[in-house]
Design a protein around this motif. Structure first.
Motif, PDB file in Angstrom:
ATOM      1  N   ALA A  82      -4.567  50.696   4.877  1.00 35.25           N
ATOM      2  CA  ALA A  82      -3.475  50.277   5.763  1.00 35.25           C
ATOM      3  C   ALA A  82      -2.433  49.477   4.995  1.00 35.25           C
ATOM      4  O   ALA A  82      -2.733  48.867   3.973  1.00 35.25           O
ATOM      5  N   ALA A  83      -1.202  49.483   5.526  1.00 37.25           N
ATOM      6  CA  ALA A  83      -0.118  48.704   4.894  1.00 37.25           C
ATOM      7  C   ALA A  83       0.798  48.161   5.986  1.00 37.25           C
ATOM      8  O   ALA A  83       0.960  48.784   7.044  1.00 37.25           O
ATOM      9  N   PHE A  84       1.398  47.007   5.713  1.00 38.05           N
ATOM     10  CA  PHE A  84       2.435  46.484   6.606  1.00 38.05           C
ATOM     11  C   PHE A  84       3.706  47.294   6.395  1.00 38.05           C
ATOM     12  O   PHE A  84       4.009  47.731   5.276  1.00 38.05           O
ATOM     13  N   GLY A 112      11.215  47.034   6.915  1.00 39.13           N
ATOM     14  CA  GLY A 112      12.298  47.977   7.184  1.00 39.13           C
ATOM     15  C   GLY A 112      11.970  49.389   6.725  1.00 39.13           C
ATOM     16  O   GLY A 112      12.630  50.346   7.126  1.00 39.13           O
ATOM     17  N   GLY A 113      10.976  49.512   5.863  1.00 39.45           N
ATOM     18  CA  GLY A 113      10.537  50.833   5.403  1.00 39.45           C
ATOM     19  C   GLY A 113      11.405  51.421   4.300  1.00 39.45           C
ATOM     20  O   GLY A 113      11.153  52.536   3.831  1.00 39.45           O
ATOM     21  N   THR A 114      12.409  50.686   3.833  1.00 39.63           N
ATOM     22  CA  THR A 114      13.354  51.283   2.870  1.00 39.63           C
ATOM     23  C   THR A 114      12.738  51.496   1.497  1.00 39.63           C
ATOM     24  O   THR A 114      13.244  52.279   0.709  1.00 39.63           O
ATOM     25  N   VAL A 158       8.600  53.740   2.709  1.00 39.90           N
ATOM     26  CA  VAL A 158       8.727  55.124   3.192  1.00 39.90           C
ATOM     27  C   VAL A 158       9.239  56.038   2.069  1.00 39.90           C
ATOM     28  O   VAL A 158       8.785  57.176   1.924  1.00 39.90           O
ATOM     29  N   ASP A 159      10.144  55.498   1.230  1.00 39.49           N
ATOM     30  CA  ASP A 159      10.586  56.278   0.061  1.00 39.49           C
ATOM     31  C   ASP A 159       9.396  56.626  -0.827  1.00 39.49           C
ATOM     32  O   ASP A 159       9.263  57.765  -1.299  1.00 39.49           O
ATOM     33  N   ARG A 160       8.539  55.634  -1.071  1.00 42.49           N
ATOM     34  CA  ARG A 160       7.373  55.890  -1.934  1.00 42.49           C
ATOM     35  C   ARG A 160       6.423  56.898  -1.297  1.00 42.49           C
ATOM     36  O   ARG A 160       5.808  57.711  -1.987  1.00 42.49           O
ATOM     37  N   LEU A 169      23.854  40.036  -1.406  1.00 41.52           N
ATOM     38  CA  LEU A 169      24.999  40.943  -1.270  1.00 41.52           C
ATOM     39  C   LEU A 169      25.180  41.836  -2.496  1.00 41.52           C
ATOM     40  O   LEU A 169      25.877  42.855  -2.428  1.00 41.52           O
ATOM     41  N   SER A 170      24.551  41.469  -3.605  1.00 39.11           N
ATOM     42  CA  SER A 170      24.649  42.317  -4.798  1.00 39.11           C
ATOM     43  C   SER A 170      23.630  43.452  -4.771  1.00 39.11           C
ATOM     44  O   SER A 170      23.639  44.318  -5.644  1.00 39.11           O
ATOM     45  N   GLY A 171      22.725  43.437  -3.793  1.00 40.06           N
ATOM     46  CA  GLY A 171      21.631  44.404  -3.773  1.00 40.06           C
ATOM     47  C   GLY A 171      21.893  45.581  -2.851  1.00 40.06           C
ATOM     48  O   GLY A 171      22.515  45.435  -1.792  1.00 40.06           O
ATOM     49  N   GLN A 224      24.080  49.457   4.498  1.00 40.73           N
ATOM     50  CA  GLN A 224      23.123  50.087   5.419  1.00 40.73           C
ATOM     51  C   GLN A 224      21.694  49.670   5.102  1.00 40.73           C
ATOM     52  O   GLN A 224      20.904  49.377   6.005  1.00 40.73           O
ATOM     53  N   LEU A 225      21.360  49.651   3.795  1.00 39.45           N
ATOM     54  CA  LEU A 225      19.993  49.270   3.416  1.00 39.45           C
ATOM     55  C   LEU A 225      19.729  47.803   3.754  1.00 39.45           C
ATOM     56  O   LEU A 225      18.658  47.448   4.245  1.00 39.45           O
ATOM     57  N   ARG A 226      20.708  46.944   3.517  1.00 38.49           N
ATOM     58  CA  ARG A 226      20.508  45.507   3.799  1.00 38.49           C
ATOM     59  C   ARG A 226      20.332  45.255   5.291  1.00 38.49           C
ATOM     60  O   ARG A 226      19.686  44.298   5.696  1.00 38.49           O
ATOM     61  N   ASN A 227      20.926  46.123   6.115  1.00 36.36           N
ATOM     62  CA  ASN A 227      20.748  45.967   7.566  1.00 36.36           C
ATOM     63  C   ASN A 227      19.305  46.214   7.985  1.00 36.36           C
ATOM     64  O   ASN A 227      18.858  45.731   9.020  1.00 36.36           O
ATOM     65  N   LEU A 228      18.586  47.011   7.212  1.00 33.84           N
ATOM     66  CA  LEU A 228      17.185  47.334   7.549  1.00 33.84           C
ATOM     67  C   LEU A 228      16.187  46.463   6.791  1.00 33.84           C
ATOM     68  O   LEU A 228      15.144  46.075   7.326  1.00 33.84           O
ATOM     69  N   ALA A 229      16.490  46.178   5.537  1.00 34.94           N
ATOM     70  CA  ALA A 229      15.517  45.517   4.651  1.00 34.94           C
ATOM     71  C   ALA A 229      15.183  44.112   5.155  1.00 34.94           C
ATOM     72  O   ALA A 229      16.066  43.365   5.572  1.00 34.94           O
ATOM     73  N   GLY A 272      10.384  39.771   3.744  1.00 37.01           N
ATOM     74  CA  GLY A 272       9.050  40.033   3.187  1.00 37.01           C
ATOM     75  C   GLY A 272       9.017  41.325   2.398  1.00 37.01           C
ATOM     76  O   GLY A 272       8.476  41.388   1.288  1.00 37.01           O
ATOM     77  N   GLY A 273       9.613  42.371   2.947  1.00 33.63           N
ATOM     78  CA  GLY A 273       9.610  43.676   2.272  1.00 33.63           C
ATOM     79  C   GLY A 273      10.402  43.644   0.976  1.00 33.63           C
ATOM     80  O   GLY A 273      10.018  44.271  -0.011  1.00 33.63           O
ATOM     81  N   ASN A 274      11.505  42.912   0.976  1.00 32.05           N
ATOM     82  CA  ASN A 274      12.313  42.821  -0.238  1.00 32.05           C
ATOM     83  C   ASN A 274      11.496  42.209  -1.377  1.00 32.05           C
ATOM     84  O   ASN A 274      11.525  42.694  -2.507  1.00 32.05           O
ATOM     85  N   THR A 328       8.374  48.427  -8.376  1.00 31.57           N
ATOM     86  CA  THR A 328       9.296  48.704  -9.486  1.00 31.57           C
ATOM     87  C   THR A 328       9.996  50.058  -9.333  1.00 31.57           C
ATOM     88  O   THR A 328       9.451  51.004  -8.747  1.00 31.57           O
ATOM     89  N   ARG A 329      11.189  50.161  -9.919  1.00 31.99           N
ATOM     90  CA  ARG A 329      11.922  51.422  -9.913  1.00 31.99           C
ATOM     91  C   ARG A 329      11.707  52.190 -11.211  1.00 31.99           C
ATOM     92  O   ARG A 329      12.456  53.134 -11.493  1.00 31.99           O
ATOM     93  N   CYS A 330      10.735  51.797 -12.022  1.00 37.30           N
ATOM     94  CA  CYS A 330      10.421  52.560 -13.238  1.00 37.30           C
ATOM     95  C   CYS A 330      10.334  54.046 -12.868  1.00 37.30           C
ATOM     96  O   CYS A 330       9.590  54.424 -11.957  1.00 37.30           O
ATOM     97  N   PRO A 335      12.309  44.651  -9.244  1.00 35.42           N
ATOM     98  CA  PRO A 335      13.680  45.054  -8.917  1.00 35.42           C
ATOM     99  C   PRO A 335      14.471  44.128  -7.988  1.00 35.42           C
ATOM    100  O   PRO A 335      15.679  44.297  -7.857  1.00 35.42           O
ATOM    101  N   SER A 336      13.843  43.158  -7.336  1.00 35.21           N
ATOM    102  CA  SER A 336      14.553  42.422  -6.285  1.00 35.21           C
ATOM    103  C   SER A 336      15.572  41.427  -6.839  1.00 35.21           C
ATOM    104  O   SER A 336      15.251  40.614  -7.707  1.00 35.21           O
ATOM    105  N   ASP A 337      16.797  41.466  -6.295  1.00 30.13           N
ATOM    106  CA  ASP A 337      17.795  40.436  -6.618  1.00 30.13           C
ATOM    107  C   ASP A 337      17.486  39.151  -5.858  1.00 30.13           C
ATOM    108  O   ASP A 337      17.576  38.054  -6.413  1.00 30.13           O
ATOM    109  N   MET A 338      17.142  39.292  -4.585  1.00 29.15           N
ATOM    110  CA  MET A 338      16.881  38.112  -3.756  1.00 29.15           C
ATOM    111  C   MET A 338      15.808  37.221  -4.380  1.00 29.15           C
ATOM    112  O   MET A 338      15.909  35.998  -4.392  1.00 29.15           O
TER     113      MET A 338
END
Ligand SMILES: Cc1cc2nc3c(=O)[nH]c(=O)nc-3n(C[C@H](O)[C@H](O)[C@H](O)COP(=O)(O)OP(=O)(O)OC[C@H]3O[C@@H](n4cnc5c(N)ncnc54)[C@H](O)[C@@H]3O)c2cc1C
Ligand code: SF4
Length: 330
Positions: free
Chosen positions: A25-27, A30-32, A35-37, A96-98, A102-107, A110-112, A117-119, A162-165
């Motif tokens: 199971a996983a929490f 926003g799923g951004t 869900v991509d993974r 705001l740099s991340g 649209q993505l920031r509206n969902l993210a 905790g998820g951020n 990694t984006r490797c 990868p997170s800026d925040m």
């Protein structure tokens, strides 16, 4: 994509119990990222516990000073929060740099923090990757490494976080609040993410089933200024090659208080403690800032495509501190 169950959590205890009881199971925020993974075949949970309806969506000033940011506060809302903008500009700028609007509206907060990694090899299930599949090897070591780590990497993994925040939160001495089956605990943000060592599959010190419920910020340092600067390949929609978050207080021409964190250079937000130590009490000049940056980066180890990150980090640290000392940002 593998089929999975979906459950919407209504209280923290039930959410934690549901994930803790099931290794698959996983929490879901926003799923951004998750869900991509899942679409890429990099993650295949059998149960998603959606935490976005939990009552964790507020930014509140703490009675003793400081700020509590609920784990489901969206990145856009946090960046626009008037207290954050006024007293923690480094955080607002980092958010705001991340990604994109649209993505920031969902993210979520905790998820951020827990995005992976984006490797490119991690995201490609057809290539060996110790993080995705322990013991298979690291394709990046002899591969394309423009985005990879220059500090704190290991033989097993050279990926970056990868997170800026998270970089801004590291410079702000933030503390993460997590609730697990054994109760609540407070983790300094700088201790949340791990260096890869020989277990790169573990990004953080969180245990399975632990839910991030909030992030707490201490009171802003009186008289300090802060800023975030991100060097990247495109002006938007691009992850950091190098980023710098800094908080600086200067009095009588000397550095009285300084916190520096780097992004894009390590498996975790990199708190530049050596540079900080070298600067306390030093004249607030570009020469001193550059000298301190050099001390921090002396430990850097570069790969085939990322040697540029060392001078880029040195120049960016110097420029951010110089601008703050001159009265830039706030
Ligand atoms: C095209 C693109 C560009 C991007 N550019 C940037 C960028 O420049 N800078 C940047 O920082 N980010 C960037 N991102 C990443 C984006 O910021 C993250 O995807 C987002 O912040 C993740 O938040 P989420 O709520 O959607 O997390 P989710 O995808 O829902 O979850 C991410 C992980 O956290 C776990 N999780 C979620 N909430 C909790 C919780 N409360 N407690 C415990 N575990 C939890 C999930 O199980 C999952 O493993 C980009 C993303 C995309 C798609
Ligand atoms: S750098 Fe890490 S994430 Fe990338 S391929 Fe190597 S082990 Fe995997």
């Amino acid at each position: 994509m593998k089929t999975f169950d979906y459950r919407r959590a209504t209280d923290v205890g039930t959410a934690v119990a549901a994930v803790a009881a099931d290794p698959g199971a996983a929490f879901l925020g926003g799923g951004t990222n998750l869900v991509d993974r899942m679409k890429l075949g990099v993650a295949s949970p059998d149960l998603l516990v959606d935490v976005t309806r939990l009552p964790l969506d507020r930014v509140q000033e703490l009675p003793g000073g400081g700020l509590r940011i609920g784990a489901t506060v969206r990145n856009s809302d946090l960046a626009a929060d008037p207290v954050v903008r006024a007293h923690y500009p480094v955080l607002s700028q980092a958010l705001l740099s991340g990604a994109s609007g649209q993505l920031r509206n969902l993210a979520t907060t905790g998820g951020n923090l827990l995005q992976r990694t984006r490797c490119v090899y991690f995201q490609d299930p057809d290539t060996p990757c110790n993080k995705r599949e322990p013991g298979t090897g690291c394709s990046a070591r002899d591969g394309y490494t423009r985005y990879h780590a220059v500090l704190g990497a290991s033989e097993s993994c050279v990926a970056v976080h990868p997170s800026d925040m998270a970089v801004a939160l590291a410079a702000l001495d933030a503390v993460v609040v997590a609730v697990g089956p054994d109760g609540e605990r407070w983790i300094p943000l700088t201790d949340l993410h791990r260096l890869p060592g020989d277990a790169p599959e573990r990004d953080t010190v969180l245990r399975h089933g632990e839910l991030i419920t909030a992030v707490e910020l201490p009171e802003p340092v009186p008289g300090a200024r802060s800023a975030y600067r991100k060097v990247r390949d495109r002006a938007s929609f691009a992850f950091a090659l190098v980023s710098v978050a800094a908080v600086l207080r200067v009095a009588d021409g000397r550095v009285r208080d300084v916190r520096i964190a780097l992004g894009g250079v390590a498996h975790k937000p990199w708190r530049a403690t050596r540079a900080e130590e070298a600067l306390i009490g030093a004249p607030a000049t570009a020469e001193e800032f550059e000298r301190a940056a050099g001390i921090e980066l002396a430990a850097a180890r570069t790969l085939r495509d990322n040697a540029f990150k060392v001078p880029t980090a040195r120049n960016t640290i110097t420029a951010v501190l110089r601008d703050l000392a001159r009265g830039g940002d706030s």
